[in-house]
Design an enzyme around this catalytic site. Structure first.
Site, PDB file in Angstrom:
ATOM      1  CB  SER A   1      32.207  36.189  39.425  1.00 41.17           C
ATOM      2  OG  SER A   1      32.654  35.125  38.594  1.00 41.17           O
TER       3      SER A   1
ATOM      4  CG  HIS B   1      45.657  35.417  37.915  1.00 42.96           C
ATOM      5  ND1 HIS B   1      45.021  34.446  37.196  1.00 42.96           N
ATOM      6  CD2 HIS B   1      44.714  36.331  38.253  1.00 42.96           C
ATOM      7  CE1 HIS B   1      43.729  34.766  37.113  1.00 42.96           C
ATOM      8  NE2 HIS B   1      43.529  35.914  37.735  1.00 42.96           N
TER       9      HIS B   1
ATOM     10  CD  GLU C   1      42.746  33.341  34.341  1.00 37.30           C
ATOM     11  OE1 GLU C   1      43.359  34.276  33.815  1.00 37.30           O
ATOM     12  OE2 GLU C   1      41.546  33.407  34.692  1.00 37.30           O
TER      13      GLU C   1
ATOM     14  N   GLY D   1      35.856  33.952  36.654  1.00 37.47           N
ATOM     15  CA  GLY D   1      35.310  33.847  35.306  1.00 37.47           C
ATOM     16  C   GLY D   1      34.137  32.888  35.188  1.00 37.47           C
TER      17      GLY D   1
ATOM     18  CE  LYS E   1      41.172  37.076  34.445  1.00 38.25           C
ATOM     19  NZ  LYS E   1      40.346  35.996  34.942  1.00 38.25           N
TER      20      LYS E   1
ATOM     21  CG  ASN F   1      43.971  40.138  35.166  1.00 38.99           C
ATOM     22  OD1 ASN F   1      44.593  40.357  34.123  1.00 38.99           O
ATOM     23  ND2 ASN F   1      44.004  38.964  35.791  1.00 38.99           N
TER      24      ASN F   1
ATOM     25  CD  GLU G   1      41.867  37.058  41.628  1.00 39.35           C
ATOM     26  OE1 GLU G   1      41.081  37.920  41.218  1.00 39.35           O
ATOM     27  OE2 GLU G   1      42.728  36.517  40.915  1.00 39.35           O
TER      28      GLU G   1
HETATM   29  P1  PGA Z   1      36.800  37.450  36.929  1.00 43.06           P
HETATM   30  O1  PGA Z   1      38.390  37.306  37.078  1.00 43.06           O
HETATM   31  O2  PGA Z   1      36.422  38.780  37.495  1.00 43.06           O
HETATM   32  O3  PGA Z   1      36.534  37.316  35.477  1.00 43.06           O
HETATM   33  O4  PGA Z   1      36.209  36.330  37.747  1.00 43.06           O
HETATM   34  C1  PGA Z   1      39.058  37.718  38.243  1.00 43.06           C
HETATM   35  C2  PGA Z   1      40.521  37.472  38.110  1.00 43.06           C
HETATM   36  O5  PGA Z   1      40.921  36.459  37.528  1.00 43.06           O
HETATM   37  O6  PGA Z   1      41.341  38.291  38.583  1.00 43.06           O
END
Ligand code: PGA
Length: 238
Positions: free
Chosen positions: A199, A94, A96, A169, A12, A10, A163
């Protein structure tokens, strides 16, 4: 050995049109030359969508889309824009988009149903924030069940991703024990493939993918550098 695991990247709000194209071309060559048959999905930003000349099994999806063919939905894209590039994979739910863009479960499930009716492969994300995790396993289960409200958990083109919000993140990965326990909870609700995200990086992907009930990884930060993505795919292949 682990080659049936699903790996998704992803991007983003990272990568430009040019850098996404370079990334996809390099990853495609790496996969084709090394016979990597792991299903790999890349979710670049909208501006990078294109008709890529892909030799390996890489699939391109979108991080979001609006449940419409076309219309007046400023800032969104619909089916007409996706069809232009043969996109039939979408990420929905997701954290976010749930937390920063304030998408409600009602809207998320409406989006899910709309794209399901059009046969899309849907990557559907669920995961609890820290305060829910700290409230214990029952609270986590209730929270995850609510995030599946209105979702057809038997949909054949559904890929789930667990997640935990506190692991996205942040560099904080859930422990293998916690992933195993939570995946068992989710597996009792749906038999669709279930990825872990939060992560994931070259240093922990091997351990995470070995967790019983983990069918792959949805990777943000550590997927953005092609060298790191390639290292992870080498681990998946070995
Ligand atoms: P990350 O994000 O690997 O940076 O923790 C995962 C995600 O949001 O899908």
């Amino acid at each position: 050995m682990m080659s049936s695991k699903i790996i998704a990247a992803n991007f983003k709000t990272n990568h430009t049109r040019r850098s996404s194209a370079e990334y996809i071309a390099r990853l495609d060559s790496f996969m084709a030359e090394n016979g990597v048959d792991t299903p790999v999905y890349i979710f670049p930003p909208f501006t990078a969508l294109d008709s890529f000349d892909i030799k390996s099994g890489i699939k391109i999806g979108v991080q979001n889309a609006y449940p419409t063919v076309k219309g007046s939905f400023t800032g969104e894209i619909g089916l007409e824009q996706l069809d232009e590039f043969g996109i039939d994979t979408v990420l929905i739910g997701h954290s976010e988009r749930r937390h920063i863009l304030k998408e409600s479960q009602e809207f998320i499930s409406e989006k899910f149903t709309w794209f399901k009716e059009r046969g899309f492969c849907i990557f559907y994300c669920i995961g609890e924030p820290l305060e829910v995790r700290e409230a214990g396993d029952d609270a986590v289960r209730r929270y995850l069940v609510e995030q599946l409200d209105g979702i057809d958990t038997r949909y054949e083109n559904l890929i789930l991703a667990y997640e935990p919000v506190w692991a996205i993140g942040t560099g904080k990965t859930a422990t293998p024990e916690l992933i195993e326990k939570t995946h068992a909870t989710i597996k009792a609700l749906s038999d669709r493939p279930l990825l872990y995200g939060g992560s994931v990086k070259p240093a922990n992907i091997g351990e995470i993918l070995s967790v019983p009930g983990c069918d792959g990884a949805l990777i943000g930060t550590a997927s953005w550098e092609i060298s790191s993505m390639v290292s992870m795919l080498e681990i998946v292949k070995s």
